[in-house]
Design a protein around this motif. Structure first.
Motif, PDB file in Angstrom:
ATOM      1  N   ALA A  23       0.862  -1.171  -0.020  1.00 45.93           N
ATOM      2  CA  ALA A  23       0.248  -0.012  -0.159  1.00 45.93           C
ATOM      3  C   ALA A  23       0.942   1.338  -0.036  1.00 45.93           C
ATOM      4  CB  ALA A  23      -1.055  -0.086   1.197  1.00 45.93           C
ATOM      5  N   PRO A  24       0.878   1.942  -1.054  1.00 45.59           N
ATOM      6  CA  PRO A  24       1.795   3.077  -1.235  1.00 45.59           C
ATOM      7  C   PRO A  24       1.853   4.199  -0.034  1.00 45.59           C
ATOM      8  CG  PRO A  24       1.195   2.734  -3.392  1.00 45.59           C
ATOM      9  CD  PRO A  24       0.265   1.750  -2.463  1.00 45.59           C
ATOM     10  N   GLY A  25       2.709   4.569   0.703  1.00 45.94           N
ATOM     11  CA  GLY A  25       2.506   5.507   1.660  1.00 45.94           C
ATOM     12  C   GLY A  25       2.604   4.873   3.188  1.00 45.94           C
ATOM     13  N   THR A  26       2.563   3.371   3.232  1.00 42.98           N
ATOM     14  CA  THR A  26       2.582   2.769   4.539  1.00 42.98           C
ATOM     15  C   THR A  26       4.084   2.615   4.673  1.00 42.98           C
ATOM     16  OG1 THR A  26       2.334   0.424   3.370  1.00 42.98           O
ATOM     17  CG2 THR A  26       0.446   1.724   4.318  1.00 42.98           C
ATOM     18  N   LYS A  27       4.417   2.339   5.765  1.00 47.79           N
ATOM     19  CA  LYS A  27       5.897   2.411   6.365  1.00 47.79           C
ATOM     20  C   LYS A  27       6.372   0.849   5.836  1.00 47.79           C
ATOM     21  CE  LYS A  27       5.817   5.441  10.055  1.00 47.79           C
ATOM     22  NZ  LYS A  27       6.533   6.585   9.949  1.00 47.79           N
ATOM     23  N   PRO A  28       7.475   0.752   5.191  1.00 51.15           N
ATOM     24  CA  PRO A  28       8.648   1.731   5.210  1.00 51.15           C
ATOM     25  C   PRO A  28       8.607   2.518   3.909  1.00 51.15           C
ATOM     26  CG  PRO A  28       9.347  -0.351   4.525  1.00 51.15           C
ATOM     27  CD  PRO A  28       7.893  -0.693   4.849  1.00 51.15           C
ATOM     28  N   CYS A  29       7.494   2.780   3.263  1.00 47.45           N
ATOM     29  CA  CYS A  29       7.322   3.355   2.080  1.00 47.45           C
ATOM     30  C   CYS A  29       7.402   4.867   2.280  1.00 47.45           C
ATOM     31  CB  CYS A  29       6.043   3.109   1.328  1.00 47.45           C
ATOM     32  SG  CYS A  29       5.665   4.218  -0.034  1.00 47.45           S
ATOM     33  N   PRO A  30       8.273   5.511   1.816  1.00 46.31           N
ATOM     34  CA  PRO A  30       8.578   7.021   2.103  1.00 46.31           C
ATOM     35  C   PRO A  30       7.311   8.055   1.390  1.00 46.31           C
ATOM     36  CG  PRO A  30       9.796   6.247   0.246  1.00 46.31           C
ATOM     37  CD  PRO A  30       9.277   5.288   0.566  1.00 46.31           C
TER      38      PRO A  30
END
Length: 72
Positions: A23-30
């Motif tokens: 899910a884009p935006g969830t950790k560890p995604c910046p």
């Protein structure tokens, strides 16, 4: 050969790497900054803020690969 334009979310980094997190935006995604459209038949690719902003550009590019008119 079937030619397709694919669109994927891209990260905020300098090179706009494609986000492969669940899910884009969830950790560890910046986080994501936009979307990248790319062609399966050549090296064409474009980055835009929204998928909708890329739709016309992608459609126009896809038409450049047509060699004959589509019969009606």
């Amino acid at each position: 050969m079937r030619i397709a334009i694919t669109t994927a979310p891209v990260h905020l980094d300098k090179t706009s790497t494609v986000c492969t997190h669940p899910a884009p935006g969830t950790k560890p995604c910046p986080g994501t900054s936009g979307y990248r459209a790319s062609c399966s038949a050549c090296t064409w690719r474009r980055t835009g803020r929204t998928q909708i902003s890329l739709a016309d550009v992608a459609s126009t590019h896809l038409a450049t690969h047509l060699t004959a008119p589509v019969p009606s």
